[in-house]
Design an enzyme around this catalytic site. Structure first.
Site, PDB file in Angstrom:
ATOM      1  N   LYS A 285     116.627  27.537 -52.278  1.00 27.52           N
ATOM      2  CA  LYS A 285     116.987  26.124 -52.499  1.00 27.52           C
ATOM      3  C   LYS A 285     116.632  25.695 -53.934  1.00 27.52           C
ATOM      4  O   LYS A 285     117.446  25.101 -54.628  1.00 27.52           O
ATOM      5  CB  LYS A 285     116.229  25.202 -51.514  1.00 27.52           C
ATOM      6  CG  LYS A 285     116.423  25.569 -50.054  1.00 27.52           C
ATOM      7  CD  LYS A 285     115.605  24.695 -49.119  1.00 27.52           C
ATOM      8  CE  LYS A 285     114.100  24.774 -49.294  1.00 27.52           C
ATOM      9  NZ  LYS A 285     113.481  26.061 -48.884  1.00 27.52           N
TER      10      LYS A 285
ATOM     11  N   ARG B 171     112.116  17.112 -44.138  1.00 28.87           N
ATOM     12  CA  ARG B 171     111.613  18.332 -43.510  1.00 28.87           C
ATOM     13  C   ARG B 171     111.359  18.133 -42.019  1.00 28.87           C
ATOM     14  O   ARG B 171     110.975  19.065 -41.328  1.00 28.87           O
ATOM     15  CB  ARG B 171     110.264  18.700 -44.127  1.00 28.87           C
ATOM     16  CG  ARG B 171     110.328  19.375 -45.478  1.00 28.87           C
ATOM     17  CD  ARG B 171     110.404  20.836 -45.284  1.00 28.87           C
ATOM     18  NE  ARG B 171     109.534  21.720 -45.991  1.00 28.87           N
ATOM     19  CZ  ARG B 171     109.482  21.956 -47.296  1.00 28.87           C
ATOM     20  NH1 ARG B 171     110.144  21.228 -48.126  1.00 28.87           N
ATOM     21  NH2 ARG B 171     108.734  22.905 -47.764  1.00 28.87           N
TER      22      ARG B 171
ATOM     23  N   ARG C  29     107.853  36.092 -55.712  1.00 30.33           N
ATOM     24  CA  ARG C  29     108.231  34.951 -56.568  1.00 30.33           C
ATOM     25  C   ARG C  29     107.186  34.676 -57.642  1.00 30.33           C
ATOM     26  O   ARG C  29     105.980  34.784 -57.419  1.00 30.33           O
ATOM     27  CB  ARG C  29     108.391  33.688 -55.713  1.00 30.33           C
ATOM     28  CG  ARG C  29     108.563  32.439 -56.590  1.00 30.33           C
ATOM     29  CD  ARG C  29     108.994  31.221 -55.846  1.00 30.33           C
ATOM     30  NE  ARG C  29     108.256  31.005 -54.628  1.00 30.33           N
ATOM     31  CZ  ARG C  29     108.662  30.200 -53.665  1.00 30.33           C
ATOM     32  NH1 ARG C  29     109.796  29.554 -53.781  1.00 30.33           N
ATOM     33  NH2 ARG C  29     107.940  30.054 -52.577  1.00 30.33           N
TER      34      ARG C  29
ATOM     35  N   ARG D 284     102.449  31.151 -56.900  1.00 32.61           N
ATOM     36  CA  ARG D 284     101.967  30.010 -56.121  1.00 32.61           C
ATOM     37  C   ARG D 284     100.901  30.448 -55.110  1.00 32.61           C
ATOM     38  O   ARG D 284     101.024  31.518 -54.506  1.00 32.61           O
ATOM     39  CB  ARG D 284     103.132  29.366 -55.357  1.00 32.61           C
ATOM     40  CG  ARG D 284     103.879  28.336 -56.168  1.00 32.61           C
ATOM     41  CD  ARG D 284     105.160  27.868 -55.534  1.00 32.61           C
ATOM     42  NE  ARG D 284     105.111  27.532 -54.129  1.00 32.61           N
ATOM     43  CZ  ARG D 284     106.163  27.092 -53.429  1.00 32.61           C
ATOM     44  NH1 ARG D 284     107.332  26.920 -54.055  1.00 32.61           N
ATOM     45  NH2 ARG D 284     106.069  26.831 -52.157  1.00 32.61           N
TER      46      ARG D 284
ATOM     47  N   ARG E 248     104.323  29.277 -42.894  1.00 36.21           N
ATOM     48  CA  ARG E 248     105.368  28.365 -43.404  1.00 36.21           C
ATOM     49  C   ARG E 248     106.690  28.605 -42.676  1.00 36.21           C
ATOM     50  O   ARG E 248     107.426  27.661 -42.393  1.00 36.21           O
ATOM     51  CB  ARG E 248     105.536  28.557 -44.913  1.00 36.21           C
ATOM     52  CG  ARG E 248     104.395  27.911 -45.704  1.00 36.21           C
ATOM     53  CD  ARG E 248     104.334  28.392 -47.139  1.00 36.21           C
ATOM     54  NE  ARG E 248     105.533  28.112 -47.887  1.00 36.21           N
ATOM     55  CZ  ARG E 248     105.892  28.779 -48.990  1.00 36.21           C
ATOM     56  NH1 ARG E 248     105.141  29.729 -49.474  1.00 36.21           N
ATOM     57  NH2 ARG E 248     106.997  28.463 -49.618  1.00 36.21           N
TER      58      ARG E 248
END
Ligand code: AP5
Length: 216
Positions: A13, A88, A127, A161, A172
């Site tokens: 996203k 969300r 990531r 992160r 998550r």
């Protein structure tokens, strides 16, 4: 142009929103990025949000709804926007509907980026993110053009992160299934949902989204 992305953590996203910001002349509204900046600034919101984010839980609805209301009330808030990470939960979606009605605006497209579960985990654990402008990269799938330098802002401060460690990622994904996935039917019922295959490389996914936006 009012676009919203739906999709599990790691679906792409943020990557697509960042690219489309330029292509569609629209502002990316990433609640994850806003929260991370608040944590960095040690603001009241950041202090409240940190524990939830570190554990891979959602930040409470009342805080998020207030944050989005304030964002849309900013004098320089633009005409075109791309929602990345909000809403969300169904409660957030309902509050967003009320906000848009109050502002006499409407949502044009909800794009669900659908990616296989095993690939999501690989994407998130590999990531890296630019600390300055939040652009996301991947050590193998989507590295920056020049090693260690952000393509968008030239910063060399590229980091991993805290919530991208595998055990937090599993939580998550569970939170997504339980609390966010119901929004797929919520927006389907409003005839706003476009589901697309997000397993392809970045550029191919961008083209699929541009196709949706140009044909509808
Ligand atoms: P947030 O920052 O929004 O995280 P997320 O939704 O979990 O989404 P991600 O950022 O993990 O994934 P993405 O889909 O943007 O993927 P990306 O493009 O980076 O939220 C973080 C936390 O904040 C939440 O857990 C929660 O605590 C809190 N929060 C935020 N909003 C909230 C809200 N509304 N309510 C309550 N709490 C909230 O891509 C992932 C990786 O894959 C990258 O490495 C990228 O380079 C790579 N990649 C992307 N696309 C491709 C592709 N097509 N092919 C190959 N690699 C790709």
């Amino acid at each position: 142009m009012h676009l919203m992305f739906l999709g599990a953590p790691g679906a792409g996203k943020g990557t697509q929103a960042k690219i489309l910001e330029q292509k569609l002349d629209a502002l990316q509204v990433s609640t994850g990025d806003i929260l991370r900046k608040s944590i960095e600034a040690k603001s009241e919101l950041g202090l409240k949000a940190k524990g939830y984010m570190d554990a891979g839980h959602l930040v409470p609805d009342d805080l998020m709804i207030e944050l989005i209301g304030e964002k849309f009330a900013e004098p320089e808030f633009p005409k075109n926007w791309i929602m990345d990470g909000f809403p969300r939960t169904v409660a957030q979606a309902e509050a967003f509907d009320s906000l848009l009605t109050r502002l006499n605006e409407k949502l044009d497209y909800v794009v669900e980026v659908d990616v296989d579960r095993d690939l999501l985990v690989k994407r998130i654990t590999g990531r890296r993110v630019c600390k300055n402008c939040q652009a996301p990269y991947h050590v193998t799938f989507n590295p920056s053009k020049a090693d260690g330098i952000c393509d968008y802002c030239g910063s060399t401060d590229i980091y991993q992160r805290a919530d991208d460690k595998e055990d937090i990622v599993i939580n998550r994904l569970k939170v997504y299934d339980e609390q966010t996935a119901p929004l797929i039917n919520y927006y389907k019922a409003k005839n706003l949902l476009f589901r697309m295959d997000g397993n392809a490389p970045v550029e191919a996914v961008t083209n699929l989204i541009l196709d949706i936006v140009s044909k509808s």
